[in-house]
Write a protein that holds these residues in place. Structure first.
Motif, PDB file in Angstrom:
ATOM      1  N   ARG A  75       7.765 -26.169 -25.666  1.00 17.84           N
ATOM      2  CA  ARG A  75       8.934 -26.998 -25.961  1.00 17.84           C
ATOM      3  C   ARG A  75      10.055 -26.517 -25.041  1.00 17.84           C
ATOM      4  O   ARG A  75      10.850 -25.651 -25.431  1.00 17.84           O
ATOM      5  CB  ARG A  75       9.302 -26.878 -27.432  1.00 17.84           C
ATOM      6  CG  ARG A  75       8.143 -27.256 -28.358  1.00 17.84           C
ATOM      7  CD  ARG A  75       8.508 -27.313 -29.822  1.00 17.84           C
ATOM      8  NE  ARG A  75       8.855 -26.047 -30.433  1.00 17.84           N
ATOM      9  CZ  ARG A  75       8.106 -25.412 -31.331  1.00 17.84           C
ATOM     10  NH1 ARG A  75       6.952 -25.904 -31.706  1.00 17.84           N
ATOM     11  NH2 ARG A  75       8.518 -24.285 -31.864  1.00 17.84           N
ATOM     12  N   PRO A  76      10.110 -27.051 -23.804  1.00 14.08           N
ATOM     13  CA  PRO A  76      11.014 -26.517 -22.780  1.00 14.08           C
ATOM     14  C   PRO A  76      12.492 -26.480 -23.176  1.00 14.08           C
ATOM     15  O   PRO A  76      13.227 -25.632 -22.700  1.00 14.08           O
ATOM     16  CB  PRO A  76      10.813 -27.449 -21.587  1.00 14.08           C
ATOM     17  CG  PRO A  76       9.484 -28.066 -21.802  1.00 14.08           C
ATOM     18  CD  PRO A  76       9.292 -28.140 -23.288  1.00 14.08           C
ATOM     19  N   SER A  77      12.922 -27.365 -24.063  1.00 16.33           N
ATOM     20  CA  SER A  77      14.339 -27.378 -24.431  1.00 16.33           C
ATOM     21  C   SER A  77      14.676 -26.342 -25.495  1.00 16.33           C
ATOM     22  O   SER A  77      15.838 -26.140 -25.824  1.00 16.33           O
ATOM     23  CB  SER A  77      14.730 -28.771 -24.926  1.00 16.33           C
ATOM     24  OG  SER A  77      13.986 -29.094 -26.084  1.00 16.33           O
ATOM     25  N   GLU A  78      13.678 -25.660 -26.026  1.00 19.82           N
ATOM     26  CA  GLU A  78      13.883 -24.713 -27.119  1.00 19.82           C
ATOM     27  C   GLU A  78      13.734 -23.271 -26.621  1.00 19.82           C
ATOM     28  O   GLU A  78      12.794 -22.970 -25.893  1.00 19.82           O
ATOM     29  CB  GLU A  78      12.838 -25.007 -28.195  1.00 19.82           C
ATOM     30  CG  GLU A  78      13.072 -24.301 -29.488  1.00 19.82           C
ATOM     31  CD  GLU A  78      12.084 -24.752 -30.555  1.00 19.82           C
ATOM     32  OE1 GLU A  78      11.727 -23.906 -31.392  1.00 19.82           O
ATOM     33  OE2 GLU A  78      11.657 -25.916 -30.537  1.00 19.82           O
ATOM     34  N   PRO A  79      14.639 -22.375 -27.020  1.00 18.40           N
ATOM     35  CA  PRO A  79      14.471 -20.977 -26.616  1.00 18.40           C
ATOM     36  C   PRO A  79      13.220 -20.370 -27.229  1.00 18.40           C
ATOM     37  O   PRO A  79      12.838 -20.697 -28.348  1.00 18.40           O
ATOM     38  CB  PRO A  79      15.728 -20.275 -27.136  1.00 18.40           C
ATOM     39  CG  PRO A  79      16.426 -21.223 -28.010  1.00 18.40           C
ATOM     40  CD  PRO A  79      15.824 -22.580 -27.833  1.00 18.40           C
ATOM     41  N   ALA A  80      12.577 -19.497 -26.477  1.00 19.52           N
ATOM     42  CA  ALA A  80      11.387 -18.783 -26.941  1.00 19.52           C
ATOM     43  C   ALA A  80      11.669 -17.287 -26.858  1.00 19.52           C
ATOM     44  O   ALA A  80      12.717 -16.864 -26.348  1.00 19.52           O
ATOM     45  CB  ALA A  80      10.181 -19.160 -26.088  1.00 19.52           C
ATOM     46  N   TYR A  81      10.721 -16.501 -27.338  1.00 20.02           N
ATOM     47  CA  TYR A  81      10.913 -15.054 -27.397  1.00 20.02           C
ATOM     48  C   TYR A  81       9.629 -14.338 -27.000  1.00 20.02           C
ATOM     49  O   TYR A  81       8.532 -14.809 -27.266  1.00 20.02           O
ATOM     50  CB  TYR A  81      11.333 -14.636 -28.813  1.00 20.02           C
ATOM     51  CG  TYR A  81      12.571 -15.357 -29.262  1.00 20.02           C
ATOM     52  CD1 TYR A  81      13.826 -14.855 -28.974  1.00 20.02           C
ATOM     53  CD2 TYR A  81      12.475 -16.575 -29.919  1.00 20.02           C
ATOM     54  CE1 TYR A  81      14.972 -15.541 -29.346  1.00 20.02           C
ATOM     55  CE2 TYR A  81      13.620 -17.265 -30.300  1.00 20.02           C
ATOM     56  CZ  TYR A  81      14.861 -16.751 -30.005  1.00 20.02           C
ATOM     57  OH  TYR A  81      15.985 -17.441 -30.364  1.00 20.02           O
ATOM     58  N   VAL A  82       9.796 -13.161 -26.389  1.00 20.41           N
ATOM     59  CA  VAL A  82       8.684 -12.295 -26.053  1.00 20.41           C
ATOM     60  C   VAL A  82       8.983 -10.920 -26.649  1.00 20.41           C
ATOM     61  O   VAL A  82      10.131 -10.477 -26.652  1.00 20.41           O
ATOM     62  CB  VAL A  82       8.444 -12.223 -24.522  1.00 20.41           C
ATOM     63  CG1 VAL A  82       9.655 -11.660 -23.794  1.00 20.41           C
ATOM     64  CG2 VAL A  82       7.187 -11.430 -24.194  1.00 20.41           C
ATOM     65  N   LEU A  83       7.956 -10.269 -27.183  1.00 20.44           N
ATOM     66  CA  LEU A  83       8.123  -8.965 -27.814  1.00 20.44           C
ATOM     67  C   LEU A  83       8.162  -7.878 -26.754  1.00 20.44           C
ATOM     68  O   LEU A  83       7.241  -7.743 -25.953  1.00 20.44           O
ATOM     69  CB  LEU A  83       6.975  -8.711 -28.794  1.00 20.44           C
ATOM     70  CG  LEU A  83       7.098  -7.493 -29.695  1.00 20.44           C
ATOM     71  CD1 LEU A  83       8.322  -7.615 -30.596  1.00 20.44           C
ATOM     72  CD2 LEU A  83       5.837  -7.336 -30.530  1.00 20.44           C
ATOM     73  N   SER A  84       9.244  -7.104 -26.752  1.00 19.38           N
ATOM     74  CA  SER A  84       9.419  -6.038 -25.758  1.00 19.38           C
ATOM     75  C   SER A  84       8.650  -4.784 -26.159  1.00 19.38           C
ATOM     76  O   SER A  84       8.170  -4.663 -27.289  1.00 19.38           O
ATOM     77  CB  SER A  84      10.900  -5.691 -25.615  1.00 19.38           C
ATOM     78  OG  SER A  84      11.339  -4.951 -26.749  1.00 19.38           O
TER      79      SER A  84
END
Length: 109
Positions: free
Chosen positions: A34-43
């Motif tokens: 969903r390109p318009s929505e922010p995503a997250y990656v676990l550091s």
């Protein structure tokens, strides 16, 4: 990603340990990008870092691209609702989109 327990006849202790570990876990949902929505990656430190995802066929690229560091391979790429779109594999990508990279028989998408 684990799709199921090991053979309980060949490895009964390992199968029992897996069943105990996963007994109360809830499965996660795969989703399309969903390109318009922010995503997250676990550091590596256990924090969620904000990224934008761009789809390229069966793969994803991240913006900013420098957020994935060495050692973060396998970190999930998720949306705020908990749905998983991909997995970080290298610091440069491309990163696999799970809904398109899992076997058809898996039917988790």
């Amino acid at each position: 990603m684990t799709l199921g327990s090991v053979d309980d006849q060949a490895l009964p202790d390992e199968a029992a340990a897996y069943d105990e570990l996963t007994e109360e876990m809830q499965p996660f949902a795969f989703t399309e990008p969903r390109p318009s929505e922010p995503a997250y990656v676990l550091s590596l430190g256990g924090n969620w870092l904000g990224v934008r995802l761009n789809a390229h066929g069966r793969c994803l690229s991240l913006s900013p691209g420098s957020v994935v560091q060495s050692g973060m391979s396998g970190s999930p790429l998720v949306y705020a609702d908990g749905s998983v779109v991909g997995v970080a594999v290298t610091n440069e990508g491309p990163h696999p989109m799970l809904a398109k990279a899992t076997p058809r028989w898996c039917d988790l998408a």
